[in-house]
Design a protein around this motif. Structure first.
Motif, PDB file in Angstrom:
ATOM      1  N   HIS A  94      24.850 -36.385 -18.903  1.00 57.44           N
ATOM      2  CA  HIS A  94      23.639 -36.552 -18.093  1.00 57.44           C
ATOM      3  C   HIS A  94      23.672 -37.851 -17.283  1.00 57.44           C
ATOM      4  O   HIS A  94      22.735 -38.645 -17.307  1.00 57.44           O
ATOM      5  CB  HIS A  94      22.371 -36.506 -18.965  1.00 57.44           C
ATOM      6  N   VAL A  95      24.793 -38.076 -16.581  1.00 56.35           N
ATOM      7  CA  VAL A  95      24.933 -39.268 -15.741  1.00 56.35           C
ATOM      8  C   VAL A  95      25.041 -38.859 -14.279  1.00 56.35           C
ATOM      9  O   VAL A  95      25.379 -37.718 -13.960  1.00 56.35           O
ATOM     10  CB  VAL A  95      26.168 -40.120 -16.128  1.00 56.35           C
ATOM     11  N   ALA A  96      24.739 -39.783 -13.408  1.00 60.40           N
ATOM     12  CA  ALA A  96      24.942 -39.602 -11.967  1.00 60.40           C
ATOM     13  C   ALA A  96      25.481 -40.913 -11.424  1.00 60.40           C
ATOM     14  O   ALA A  96      25.198 -41.983 -11.967  1.00 60.40           O
ATOM     15  CB  ALA A  96      23.639 -39.231 -11.283  1.00 60.40           C
ATOM     16  N   TRP A  97      26.254 -40.828 -10.365  1.00 54.70           N
ATOM     17  CA  TRP A  97      26.780 -42.051  -9.756  1.00 54.70           C
ATOM     18  C   TRP A  97      26.635 -41.949  -8.244  1.00 54.70           C
ATOM     19  O   TRP A  97      26.643 -40.880  -7.671  1.00 54.70           O
ATOM     20  CB  TRP A  97      28.232 -42.296 -10.170  1.00 54.70           C
ATOM     21  N   GLU A  98      26.468 -43.092  -7.641  1.00 58.31           N
ATOM     22  CA  GLU A  98      26.365 -43.200  -6.183  1.00 58.31           C
ATOM     23  C   GLU A  98      27.309 -44.304  -5.739  1.00 58.31           C
ATOM     24  O   GLU A  98      27.866 -45.016  -6.561  1.00 58.31           O
ATOM     25  CB  GLU A  98      24.925 -43.497  -5.749  1.00 58.31           C
ATOM     26  N   SER A 144      22.264 -34.203 -11.739  1.00 57.26           N
ATOM     27  CA  SER A 144      22.006 -33.008 -12.546  1.00 57.26           C
ATOM     28  C   SER A 144      22.208 -33.318 -14.022  1.00 57.26           C
ATOM     29  O   SER A 144      22.953 -34.225 -14.377  1.00 57.26           O
ATOM     30  CB  SER A 144      22.975 -31.887 -12.162  1.00 57.26           C
ATOM     31  N   MET A 145      21.599 -32.499 -14.858  1.00 55.49           N
ATOM     32  CA  MET A 145      21.837 -32.581 -16.290  1.00 55.49           C
ATOM     33  C   MET A 145      23.198 -31.939 -16.576  1.00 55.49           C
ATOM     34  O   MET A 145      23.616 -31.014 -15.889  1.00 55.49           O
ATOM     35  CB  MET A 145      20.745 -31.849 -17.069  1.00 55.49           C
ATOM     36  N   THR A 146      23.887 -32.413 -17.607  1.00 54.78           N
ATOM     37  CA  THR A 146      25.158 -31.824 -18.017  1.00 54.78           C
ATOM     38  C   THR A 146      24.903 -30.445 -18.606  1.00 54.78           C
ATOM     39  O   THR A 146      23.994 -30.270 -19.403  1.00 54.78           O
ATOM     40  CB  THR A 146      25.853 -32.714 -19.064  1.00 54.78           C
ATOM     41  N   VAL A 147      25.707 -29.479 -18.190  1.00 57.09           N
ATOM     42  CA  VAL A 147      25.604 -28.119 -18.723  1.00 57.09           C
ATOM     43  C   VAL A 147      26.824 -27.885 -19.597  1.00 57.09           C
ATOM     44  O   VAL A 147      27.959 -27.914 -19.112  1.00 57.09           O
ATOM     45  CB  VAL A 147      25.559 -27.074 -17.581  1.00 57.09           C
TER      46      VAL A 147
END
Length: 140
Positions: free
Chosen positions: A84-88, A113-116
């Motif tokens: 459940h991570v995001a990076w920019e 997004s959430m990890t699926v």
């Protein structure tokens, strides 16, 4: 986003054969790298690996299997250590505020997004008595 000295290999480059059957044991396999994936310095992605969109692979990690979306994977072989991570990619020194303490200071892309997790079939577990019987048969 690829850092320096990354490798993506769908083949080992040299065949390895089973001497009994003559079959090649290291066939080439596809590699899938999703959108908006960050491979850290020296990360290697090997045959059959799949990396989901929005994920990060740590420096010097070796990906040999499936990494889900929006996850951080590190090590050799790479294992998921965070979900459940995001990076920019805002430049820390050129775009104010210069310290990005939280997500309120960056423009969020569509990859937040959430990890699926992939559904896995339940593992088969043998009864203790059956395991003892198998061990006894092997000793004979």
């Amino acid at each position: 986003m690829f850092a320096s000295q990354n490798q993506v290999r769908a083949d080992d480059g040299h065949p390895i054969f089973d001497v009994r059957s003559g079959e090649r044991v290291n066939r080439a396999r596809s590699v899938h790298i999703g959108d908006h994936v960050w491979l850290g310095f020296g990360a290697i992605v090997l045959a059959g690996a799949q990396i989901g969109s929005g994920s990060v692979v740590g420096a010097a990690s070796i990906v040999t299997r499936r990494i889900p979306n929006n996850a951080v994977a590190v090590g050799s072989p790479a294992k998921v250590v965070r979900r459940h991570v995001a990076w920019e990619r805002p430049h820390l020194g050129l775009v104010p505020p210069y310290c990005k303490a939280d997500s309120s200071t960056v423009t969020k892309s569509r990859y937040w997004s959430m990890t699926v997790e992939e559904e896995r079939p339940p593992r088969f577990r043998m009864a203790k008595a059956a395991l003892r019987r198998m061990r006894t048969l092997r000793r004979r």
